[in-house]
Enzyme design. Structure first.
Site, mmCIF file in Angstrom:
data_model
loop_
_atom_site.group_PDB
_atom_site.id
_atom_site.type_symbol
_atom_site.label_atom_id
_atom_site.label_comp_id
_atom_site.label_asym_id
_atom_site.label_seq_id
_atom_site.Cartn_x
_atom_site.Cartn_y
_atom_site.Cartn_z
ATOM 1 N N GLU A 1 0.834 -1.212 0.000
ATOM 2 C CA GLU A 1 0.000 0.000 0.000
ATOM 3 C C GLU A 1 0.864 1.255 0.000
ATOM 4 O O GLU A 1 0.554 2.235 -0.677
ATOM 5 C CB GLU A 1 -0.937 0.030 1.216
ATOM 6 N N GLU B 1 -18.423 -6.404 -2.403
ATOM 7 C CA GLU B 1 -17.044 -6.917 -2.324
ATOM 8 C C GLU B 1 -16.916 -8.310 -2.905
ATOM 9 O O GLU B 1 -15.889 -8.663 -3.471
ATOM 10 C CB GLU B 1 -16.544 -6.904 -0.875
ATOM 11 N N THR C 1 -1.266 1.116 -10.762
ATOM 12 C CA THR C 1 -2.483 0.462 -10.271
ATOM 13 C C THR C 1 -3.316 1.404 -9.403
ATOM 14 O O THR C 1 -4.510 1.200 -9.223
ATOM 15 C CB THR C 1 -2.135 -0.835 -9.510
HETATM 16 C C1 DMJ Z 1 -6.346 0.349 -5.164
HETATM 17 O O1 DMJ Z 1 -5.645 0.762 -4.050
HETATM 18 C C2 DMJ Z 1 -5.437 -0.246 -6.169
HETATM 19 O O2 DMJ Z 1 -6.071 -0.193 -7.391
HETATM 20 C C3 DMJ Z 1 -5.042 -1.653 -5.849
HETATM 21 O O3 DMJ Z 1 -4.276 -2.261 -6.844
HETATM 22 C C4 DMJ Z 1 -6.216 -2.528 -5.565
HETATM 23 N N1 DMJ Z 1 -7.389 -1.796 -5.471
HETATM 24 C C5 DMJ Z 1 -7.427 -0.597 -4.715
HETATM 25 C C6 DMJ Z 1 -8.772 0.062 -4.784
HETATM 26 O O4 DMJ Z 1 -9.811 -0.798 -4.812
#
Ligand code: DMJ
Length: 920
Positions: free
Chosen positions: A147, A388, A492
């Protein structure tokens, strides 16, 4: 080049040219073709309408960001229901979710490049100054490496990328001198000790101040990490190396990727969900494209695009081929076992996989992208948001929705690839649902339960980093953005990294030893970057024609266990295998079959494995069935107007809100506040919904006392200070063991945190009206009261940041309850004796749903009789056809040695059990 172009990653195996220039050229072609070819289908959207929607997105961003900055900053995240910052350690722990919070103003950093995309250059300049002035990266806090990388390192690098772009343009950021990059480098060095393992896979967590090893670090004992956690570093780490010239970051990220590649299951070419960072053994051997693996695949393809290294494309294509062979069962994407990939590992899908159609666009494989996206959209239309997790027959499996952006991301990429205005309409629905169901006076609140419409006090930073970017870009024309988005790749977390990095400081890639150049198998490119002439062969209705058969896939599907069936049984006309739902322990034939399972052939072993899986699912389902579903308390008076919906626990007695119309009324505190004796203030609660504190007597007794005083309903508020539906399992109030038919009013339970939202509202606004129901009601219906209608303004005009001044604020002031005993006075702290009483009612009459913090499934049948078979047949036929036509498919069939199946048997059962417990 264009991430936006829908043909990014167009693969040419020729490595000599900078990959971005190749991609840019082809992408531009693709885009032009896709846009110009569109002449029919969904009605085109006018420029005015697009601008209107773009402006709406801007206003929504202001509402989210403005409230964060006003009420939460410098905290990591905004808590939109209580309108304050979430500071780690000051709120009850939510477990792993909190590992993203490092006391480094996470939301501000994650929002940096969104500000530039949304054309808020001045705000960006201010935000960068705040980051440089306020953010400390040296906190004694244990954070998730994954994260921190995608949100904080990515956020700083995205901010830096756009800061230098703006500086170069000569108008903004003239003072900027790579300060964000220096911070990123500092953070990069802080993360490096995590890679100190023999495998090179990083530890999942690190202490920002003390690293891994020191005793003060309080981490470093973990043995496992998720595949995505170890495999989603290369973009940020390579960018950091290439921006700074310090090659070590890219080297470490490459090494981790190399190790994962080596460890792939060699027969199926799939990877598991979790891996031991010391031994490299797969800990969880299930494999999908959602939680735990998702961005590993994403980064392989994007690493190829950003870095031009063909080995990444080769790996991606190999995995992609396996995914399409085993996991993809269009429109579904279902987890399988890496060793037995013809065997599904789950009967449900998670929301994170919604990014996959976007990645397929990038790959150039549009058809399955359209199909899966359409299926997901049907689920969203049913529940307003993507839960989810949802089952293969589209029932809710886990009901939360933390405002995830993946579906918006895929919608954006599909629009770019197809030019089909249908996707603009999809985006409009997303915007409407966010405003209608998630918007609260102090930001946007995650959905606690998509079925009841209740909220969670949570607004994750990715909502600002990603959701607004993708939604804004969906409606933006080139001239609406101050730079060329096609010069960047999205990480991402949707942070922007410039494609020119591919030709800068390449030394780390040269040092790469394990991934030698592999002559690419051309057949792998069959799927890659197709010419849109082939994709949309003179048929402007191409995308529509793919979507059309799926229009009713959700409404018309049937409950189904394992979809994939073995062709042998069906062909030979053999007896269908024993299913867990049919099993009777008293049936000798069944016992005989059971004994045989796993003993004779791989087919029997497979039956046995499936049987065990089904048994586990069935028993967990039965446990869930004993639970009542959650209920909703919706605050309908000024200034909430139905926007705040609290998750409430049901009662096993009193009016059943699922069968009767909702109960609406003003709230009044009962006196005594615990409601354990005849009320002394019946005039105050008559015709109202009484608030009662939990403890000191049975729930049924409280209900009778308030009912006798004339209350039309009751809300019991937990006396355990700090309890919250965010962290505690759903709670239901049981009766007193006697006949409770005399209790006619509805009774609901609120944890202390949700209860205090109502108590705070009373303090601030005195008159507070609520709705007790099984599901949040539409705000339009709530506003039928003309007085309210005149007060309520459309959100787009009235819900600006300014409005937040009259919002709920947290505080320690006591609720003014007149001469009543205040909630604080009677709280656990001041009345320790209530602890034992509360414990007594817990033990005697309360049945918390402890097995699973997730609300139970909706057990209504998902379809009508006679409408059941289409999809099943379609999927079965497709599965059979695929296998027929593919001689390489051998898993789960004759040639898998029985020993290997039996050896895996126990592990698989354990894995199933772990999966049940697994959190997304
Ligand atoms: C984001 O923090 C990023 O896209 C991660 O790769 C997975 N998904 C979360 C949000 O849902």
């Amino acid at each position: 080049m264009s991430e936006a172009g829908g043909c990014r990653g167009c693969g040419s195996p020729v490595p000599q040219r900078a990959p971005w220039s190749l991609v840019a050229t082809t992408a531009a072609l693709c885009l032009v073709t896709a846009t110009s070819v569109w002449t029919a289908g969904a009605a085109p959207m006018s420029r005015e309408e697009k601008q209107k929607l773009g402006n709406q997105v801007l206003e929504m961003f202001d509402h989210a960001y403005g409230n964060y900055m006003e009420h939460a900053y410098p905290a990591d995240e905004l808590m939109p229901l209580t309108c304050r910052g979430r500071v780690r350690g000051q709120e009850p722990s939510r477990g792993d979710v909190d590992d993203a919070l490092g006391k480094f103003s996470l939301t501000l950093i994650d929002s940096l490049d969104t500000l530039v995309v949304l054309n808020k250059t001045k705000e960006f300049e201010d935000a960068v100054r705040k980051v440089l002035r306020d953010v400390n990266l040296d906190n004694d806090v244990v954070v998730s490496v994954f994260e921190t990388n995608i949100r904080v390192l990515g956020g700083l690098l995205g901010g830096h990328s756009l800061a230098i772009m703006l500086k170069e343009k000569g108008e903004h950021m003239q003072w900027y001198n790579d300060e964000l990059l220096q911070m990123a480098k500092q953070l990069g060095y802080k993360l490096l000790p995590a890679f100190n393992t023999t495998s090179g896979l990083p530890y999942p967590r690190i202490n920002l101040k003390f690293g891994i090893r020191k005793p003060e670090a309080r981490t470093g004992t973990e043995t496992d990490t998720c595949t995505a956690c170890a495999g989603t570093l290369i973009l940020e780490f390579a960018a950091l190396s290439r921006f700074t010239g310090a090659t070590i970051f890219e080297e470490y990220a490459r090494k981790a990727l190399d190790f994962l590649w080596e460890k792939r299951q060699r027969s199926s070419n799939l990877v598991g969900v979790t891996i031991n960072i010391h031994t490299g053994d797969w800990v969880r051997k299930d494999s999908g494209v959602g939680a735990g693996i998702d961005s590993y695949y994403e980064y392989l393809l994007k690493a190829y695009v950003l870095l031009g290294d063909d080995s990444f494309l080769e790996r991606f294509n190999t995995h992609y081929d396996a995914i399409m062979r085993y996991i993809s069962q269009p429109p579904l994407l279902l987890d399988v076992h890496i060793h037995k990939p013809m065997l599904n590992a789950r009967t449900w899908m998670d929301a994170l996989l919604a990014f996959f159609p976007g990645l397929q666009v990038l790959k150039g494989d549009i058809r399955p992208a359209i199909e899966t996206h359409e299926m997901l959209y049907q689920v969203i239309k049913k529940h307003n948001f993507l839960p989810e997790a949802f089952t293969t027959d589209f029932r809710v499996h886990w009901a939360q929705h933390p405002l995830r952006p993946e579906f918006a991301e895929s919608t954006y990429f599909l629009y770019k690839a197809t030019g089909d205005p249908y996707y603009l309409e999809v985006g409009k629905t997303l915007i409407e649902n966010l405003n209608k169901y998630a918007r609260v006076p102090c930001g946007f609140a995650a959905m606690k339960d998509v079925r009841t419409g209740s909220h969670e006090d949570r607004m994750d930073s990715f909502f600002l980093a990603e959701m607004f970017k993708y939604l804004y870009l969906l409606y933006a024309d080139k001239e609406d953005i101050i730079f060329d988005i096609e010069d960047y790749i999205f990480t991402t977390e949707a942070h922007l990294l410039p494609l020119w990095l591919s030709t800068t400081n390449q030394s780390a890639s040269k040092k790469n030893t394990t991934s030698e150049y592999i002559e690419l198998d051309d057949s792998n490119f069959d799927w890659t970057c197709p010419n849109t002439q082939i994709l949309f062969p003179n048929d402007p209705l191409y995308a529509q024609s793919i979507r059309e058969p799926l229009k009713n896939v959700v409404d018309k599907s049937c409950p189904r266990g394992i979809i994939r069936v073995r062709e042998e049984s069906f062909r030979s006309g053999a007896k269908p295998p024993l299913r867990a739902r049919d099993f009777m322990a008293t049936n000798p034939e069944h016992l005989e079959i059971l004994k045989k399972m796993g003993a004779a052939s791989s087919i029997d072993a497979e039956d046995g494995l499936r049987f065990m899986q089904e048994m586990i699912e069935l028993s967990s389902q039965q446990q869930k069935e004993q639970q009542l579903p959650p209920r909703a308390v919706q605050i309908v008076s000024h200034p909430f107007f139905g926007r705040v919906v609290l998750t409430a626990g049901p009662a096993q007695f009193g009016l059943d809100l699922s069968k009767h119309k909702e109960t609406r009324g003003f709230v009044a505190s009962s006196k005594p506040y615990n409601g354990c004796s005849e009320l002394t203030n019946p005039e105050a609660v008559m015709g109202k919904i009484a608030l009662i504190q939990r403890g000191q007597c049975m729930f049924a007794e409280k209900a009778r006392n308030i009912q006798n005083a004339g209350a039309i309903g009751g809300i019991v508020i937990d006396d355990n200070e700090g309890s919250s539906s965010d962290t505690a399992p759903l709670f239901q109030m049981a009766g007193d063991g006697k006949d409770t038919d005399d209790i006619k009013i509805p009774m609901l339970f609120l944890f202390s945190k949700e209860g205090s939202i109502i108590l705070d509202a009373i303090r601030e606004y005195e008159e507070v009206e609520v709705l007790l129901s099984d599901k949040a009601k539409d705000r339009a219906a709530i506003l039928k009261d003309p007085e309210m209608e005149s007060e309520e303004q459309p959100f787009s005009e009235n819900d600006s940041q300014n409005q937040s001044t009259d919002q709920l604020t947290s505080g320690s002031q006591e609720v003014d309850l007149g001469d009543q005993e205040s909630p604080e006075e009677s709280s656990l702290n001041s009345h320790p004796e209530s602890l034992s009483a509360a414990a007594a009612d817990d033990a005697a009459s309360v049945s918390p749903s402890e097995q699973n913090s997730n609300p139970p499934e909706n057990h209504e049948p998902a379809s009508l009789d006679g409408e059941c078979t289409d999809l099943d047949n379609q999927l079965q036929e497709q599965s059979e056809t695929e296998e027929d036509s593919n001689p390489n498919v051998s898993w789960g069939k004759k040639d898998q040695p029985i020993d290997s199946i039996l050896a895996d048997w126990n592990e698989d059962i354990e894995a199933f059990e772990m999966m049940e417990k697994d959190e997304l």
